[in-house]
Design a protein around this motif. Structure first.
Motif, PDB file in Angstrom:
ATOM      1  N   ILE A  25      -0.999  16.980  -1.703  1.00  0.00           N
ATOM      2  CA  ILE A  25      -1.370  15.982  -2.705  1.00  0.00           C
ATOM      3  C   ILE A  25      -2.482  15.107  -2.142  1.00  0.00           C
ATOM      4  CG2 ILE A  25      -0.563  14.010  -4.070  1.00  0.00           C
ATOM      5  CD1 ILE A  25       0.795  16.624  -4.852  1.00  0.00           C
ATOM      6  N   ASP A  26      -3.567  14.986  -2.870  1.00  0.00           N
ATOM      7  CA  ASP A  26      -4.644  14.079  -2.478  1.00  0.00           C
ATOM      8  C   ASP A  26      -4.250  12.669  -2.921  1.00  0.00           C
ATOM      9  OD1 ASP A  26      -6.946  12.675  -1.909  1.00  0.00           O
ATOM     10  OD2 ASP A  26      -8.232  13.836  -3.258  1.00  0.00           O
ATOM     11  N   LEU A  27      -3.988  11.792  -1.961  1.00  0.00           N
ATOM     12  CA  LEU A  27      -3.554  10.433  -2.273  1.00  0.00           C
ATOM     13  C   LEU A  27      -4.719   9.532  -2.684  1.00  0.00           C
ATOM     14  CD1 LEU A  27      -1.001   9.883   0.627  1.00  0.00           C
ATOM     15  CD2 LEU A  27      -0.545  10.575  -1.741  1.00  0.00           C
ATOM     16  N   TYR A  38       6.690   4.906   0.720  1.00  0.00           N
ATOM     17  CA  TYR A  38       6.939   6.256   0.224  1.00  0.00           C
ATOM     18  C   TYR A  38       8.369   6.322  -0.292  1.00  0.00           C
ATOM     19  CZ  TYR A  38       2.732   7.283   2.878  1.00  0.00           C
ATOM     20  OH  TYR A  38       1.453   7.274   3.368  1.00  0.00           O
ATOM     21  N   ALA A  39       8.566   6.948  -1.430  1.00  0.00           N
ATOM     22  CA  ALA A  39       9.904   7.048  -2.007  1.00  0.00           C
ATOM     23  C   ALA A  39      10.093   8.427  -2.631  1.00  0.00           C
ATOM     24  CB  ALA A  39      10.108   5.974  -3.071  1.00  0.00           C
ATOM     25  N   PHE A  50       6.891   9.248  -4.819  1.00  0.00           N
ATOM     26  CA  PHE A  50       6.109   8.059  -5.113  1.00  0.00           C
ATOM     27  C   PHE A  50       5.392   7.586  -3.844  1.00  0.00           C
ATOM     28  CE2 PHE A  50       9.655   8.134  -8.019  1.00  0.00           C
ATOM     29  CZ  PHE A  50       9.145   7.677  -9.217  1.00  0.00           C
ATOM     30  N   VAL A  51       4.210   7.020  -4.016  1.00  0.00           N
ATOM     31  CA  VAL A  51       3.515   6.319  -2.938  1.00  0.00           C
ATOM     32  C   VAL A  51       3.102   4.970  -3.495  1.00  0.00           C
ATOM     33  CG1 VAL A  51       1.547   6.282  -1.371  1.00  0.00           C
ATOM     34  CG2 VAL A  51       2.686   8.456  -1.874  1.00  0.00           C
ATOM     35  N   ASP A  52       3.526   3.918  -2.820  1.00  0.00           N
ATOM     36  CA  ASP A  52       3.249   2.546  -3.264  1.00  0.00           C
ATOM     37  C   ASP A  52       3.650   2.357  -4.730  1.00  0.00           C
ATOM     38  OD1 ASP A  52       2.288   1.901  -0.731  1.00  0.00           O
ATOM     39  OD2 ASP A  52       0.263   2.550  -1.237  1.00  0.00           O
ATOM     40  N   ASP A  53       4.849   2.853  -5.077  1.00  0.00           N
ATOM     41  CA  ASP A  53       5.460   2.734  -6.404  1.00  0.00           C
ATOM     42  C   ASP A  53       4.733   3.512  -7.503  1.00  0.00           C
ATOM     43  OD1 ASP A  53       7.505   1.030  -5.422  1.00  0.00           O
ATOM     44  OD2 ASP A  53       6.100  -0.644  -5.494  1.00  0.00           O
TER      45      ASP A  53
END
Length: 115
Positions: A25-27, A38-39, A50-53
């Motif tokens: 995944i390109d963030l 990260y979640a 999730f990254v940063d919600d």
């Protein structure tokens, strides 16, 4: 990110069927420049990352591997992939590598009928 799935019964050590389903995944940013949140939300019908919600990836089907239905184990590690397509070329001259983790929180939810 990846989902490893073992279709054997709970506790089966060598009944491997599906190995993993890696997805790159390109963030949109360099994750090594600062701490991020990260979640992962794992439900019987799918998994969300999730990254940063912000939702960055979701799996709701059994293709290419099933959504895991057995209790999971949680691991954190720093590893280099052998797959150049998945993680890029390993730069040996940059080693040794390290990983900084500010905090970890695991929160489980009991399903009805499961103790």
């Amino acid at each position: 990110m990846n989902v490893y799935y073992n279709p054997g019964d709970d506790g089966a050590e060598l009944n491997y069927g599906y190995r993993g389903t890696p997805v790159q995944i390109d963030l949109g940013f360099d994750a090594s420049e600062d701490f991020h949140r990260y979640a992962i939300e794992w439900e019987p019908t799918g998994i969300k990352w999730f990254v940063d919600d912000k939702l960055i990836h979701e799996r709701t089907s059994w293709d290419p591997t099933p959504i895991p239905h057995l209790p999971m184990q949680f691991f954190i590690n720093l590893w280099s992939s052998r797959s150049e397509e998945f993680a890029g070329r390993l730069a040996l001259e940059g080693g040794p590598a390290h990983s900084d983790i500010r905090s970890i929180r695991l929160q489980g939810h009991k399903r009805a009928g499961v103790s």
